[in-house]
Design a protein around this motif. Structure first.
Motif, mmCIF file in Angstrom:
data_model
loop_
_atom_site.group_PDB
_atom_site.id
_atom_site.type_symbol
_atom_site.label_atom_id
_atom_site.label_comp_id
_atom_site.label_asym_id
_atom_site.label_seq_id
_atom_site.Cartn_x
_atom_site.Cartn_y
_atom_site.Cartn_z
ATOM 1 N N THR A 68 0.882 -1.235 -0.233
ATOM 2 C CA THR A 68 0.006 0.049 0.024
ATOM 3 C C THR A 68 0.872 1.217 0.135
ATOM 4 O O THR A 68 0.458 2.416 0.290
ATOM 5 C CB THR A 68 -1.049 -0.057 1.180
ATOM 6 N N MET B 63 -0.089 4.734 -1.595
ATOM 7 C CA MET B 63 -1.332 5.367 -1.106
ATOM 8 C C MET B 63 -0.633 6.506 -0.141
ATOM 9 O O MET B 63 -1.294 7.480 0.238
ATOM 10 C CB MET B 63 -2.047 4.575 -0.407
ATOM 11 N N ARG C 234 1.067 9.912 1.090
ATOM 12 C CA ARG C 234 1.421 11.234 0.705
ATOM 13 C C ARG C 234 2.104 11.896 1.704
ATOM 14 O O ARG C 234 1.997 11.676 2.942
ATOM 15 C CB ARG C 234 -0.036 12.039 0.239
ATOM 16 N N ILE D 273 -2.950 9.759 3.907
ATOM 17 C CA ILE D 273 -3.183 8.519 3.169
ATOM 18 C C ILE D 273 -4.050 9.007 1.982
ATOM 19 O O ILE D 273 -4.945 9.832 2.311
ATOM 20 C CB ILE D 273 -3.491 7.291 3.961
ATOM 21 N N ALA D 274 -3.933 8.404 0.802
ATOM 22 C CA ALA D 274 -4.736 8.697 -0.249
ATOM 23 C C ALA D 274 -6.545 8.539 0.039
ATOM 24 O O ALA D 274 -7.115 9.518 -0.139
ATOM 25 C CB ALA D 274 -4.678 7.797 -1.566
ATOM 26 N N ASP D 275 -6.835 7.700 0.732
ATOM 27 C CA ASP D 275 -8.175 7.588 1.108
ATOM 28 C C ASP D 275 -8.311 6.538 2.378
ATOM 29 O O ASP D 275 -7.860 5.574 2.209
ATOM 30 C CB ASP D 275 -9.104 7.134 0.133
ATOM 31 N N TYR E 32 -7.780 2.480 1.929
ATOM 32 C CA TYR E 32 -6.527 1.988 2.813
ATOM 33 C C TYR E 32 -6.804 0.806 3.580
ATOM 34 O O TYR E 32 -6.138 -0.283 3.576
ATOM 35 C CB TYR E 32 -5.920 3.199 3.543
ATOM 36 N N SER F 85 -7.984 10.964 -2.372
ATOM 37 C CA SER F 85 -7.961 10.850 -3.952
ATOM 38 C C SER F 85 -9.347 10.752 -4.435
ATOM 39 O O SER F 85 -9.708 10.950 -5.338
ATOM 40 C CB SER F 85 -7.273 9.316 -4.028
#
Length: 417
Positions: free
Chosen positions: A134, A137, A139, A201-203, A207, A307
């Protein structure tokens, strides 16, 4: 793989970010694991949080500063902190413990403990992401805290001094600096503090679901079950669900978020867990060109770029598990965000309310149950479940394999109350 009787080594109760992370960590130590959850993976606070790994957020919510702000905030039913009258009497014992935790000596102790868990969690995070596939993912866009005037900035300085003492990197900026980091903020915000070491985290829901998929791909099982009781014995723990169904494991990890204290009560422990009900609205990605997470500390909410959209949320409603949601709180935050970010398009959003499991001193409960070594608690992370998930998972795995935890966990003792 399961043994011949299909009895796992470990049952983890809770398929939120802490429970799933702990299940993966236990699985990586060679243990067979089953996860039980009333709704399935990422159904609670793990789905709707702001998506931040807030490793620099070491100051406990229980602090003298919050005591100064609380009376003003509580007068506004849609403000950063609210207490519905219908729940005031029930939460009074928790509020008393919270008040006691605001003493300066206790705040210093909690800050040191929180820092240790944050440092461990940050150190564990990227190896954990690589292990679970992961890493893409993650950021590292930082966080911008903004202030309405020099007075508000000065009021924040003791908190930043405490962070500096614990090695947190940040720098203060003026209006021009704010515009360089994040264009489009209202001119009322004249000062800011940028924290580059703030990850996200992207979402958070995607995640947690990705972690659940990884766990299952390696032989783990996730089952729907509303756990009502634990029955520890000499050879294992019976986990009882609604309807009387029972599963047995050698040991149990209780990571059921805001519902954890109800299960702990069945083995004789009264842990003062309460629920901070958090609200948000997730707008389409095109709603605003957001370049970093923005914290409007004076108003108790953040705006995050995921995201899957722009999330406007936060605040605290001390309303327990049963009162109906008050989505006027989401609407009030969104209206403020529209004023603070004049270019924000406030349409097409999805509202959400979730339960943050919180203990009075802002520290989680991590450790063995009082009367049995076969039950390990891992709950009560408040706003920091995602942030502290990898570190908590490491500690739980150490306890399950009889290793000395990577940090001193005395401050997180479930029996400290």
């Amino acid at each position: 793989m399961m043994n011949d009787q299909d009895q796992p080594d470990i049952i983890v109760i809770g398929a939120g970010i802490v429970g799933v992370s702990a299940a993966i960590a236990a699985q990586a130590r060679g243990l067979s694991v089953v996860v039980l959850d009333r709704e399935g993976p990422a159904a609670g606070a793990s789905a709707g949080n702001a998506g931040a790994f807030a490793f620099t957020d070491i100051l406990p919510l229980a602090s003298p500063g919050i005591l100064k702000k609380a009376p003003k905030w509580l007068l506004d039913p849609l403000g950063p902190l609210s207490l519905p009258p219908a729940y005031a009497l029930q939460i009074a014992p928790w509020m008393f413990r919270f008040w006691r935790a605001c003493a300066s000596g206790r705040v210093a102790h909690s800050t040191a403990a929180q820092t240790a868990l944050m440092d461990l969690s940050k150190a564990e995070l990227e190896p954990f992401l690589r292990q679970t596939g992961t890493a893409a993912m993650l950021r590292k866009d930082g966080n911008l805290q903004v202030y309405e005037g020099e007075t508000e900035l000065k009021a924040s300085l003791p908190g930043w001094k405490a962070r500096e003492a614990h090695g947190v990197e940040f720098h203060h900026v003026d209006a021009a600096g704010i515009a360089e980091i994040q264009p489009g903020l209202a001119l009322r915000f004249t000062h800011g503090t940028f924290t580059p070491g703030w990850y996200s985290i992207a979402d958070p829901k995607l995640y947690t679901l990705a972690l659940a998929d990884h766990f299952c791909a390696l032989g783990g099982k996730i089952e729907r079950a509303k756990v009502t009781a634990l029955r520890p014995g000499e050879s294992g723990v019976d986990v009882v669900s609604v309807g009387g169904a029972s599963r047995r494991a050698s040991r149990v990890v209780l990571a059921a978020g805001a519902f954890s204290h109800q299960v702990a009560r069945t083995i004789g422990e009264n842990i003062p867990l309460e629920t901070e009900r958090g609200y948000n609205t997730t707008l389409p990605l095109e709603a605003f060109d957001l370049r970093t997470q923005i914290t409007f500390g004076g108003h108790g909410f953040v705006v995050s770029r995921l995201s899957t959209g722009i999330r406007v949320g936060g605040a605290v409603e001390l309303g327990g598990l049963k009162l109906p949601p008050n989505f006027r709180r989401s609407e009030a935050m969104l209206e403020k965000a529209r004023n603070f970010l004049p270019g924000l398009k406030p349409h097409g959003g999805v509202q959400w309310m979730g339960f943050r499991p919180s203990l009075p001193d802002s520290l989680p409960a991590i450790g063995h149950a009082r009367d049995t070594q076969r039950v390990i608690y891992a709950f009560g992370h408040g706003h920091l479940g995602l942030t502290q998930s990898a570190g908590t998972a490491r500690i739980v795995a150490d306890l399950l394999t009889c290793k000395k935890p990577a940090i001193d966990i005395a401050s997180f003792s479930p029996q400290r109350f």
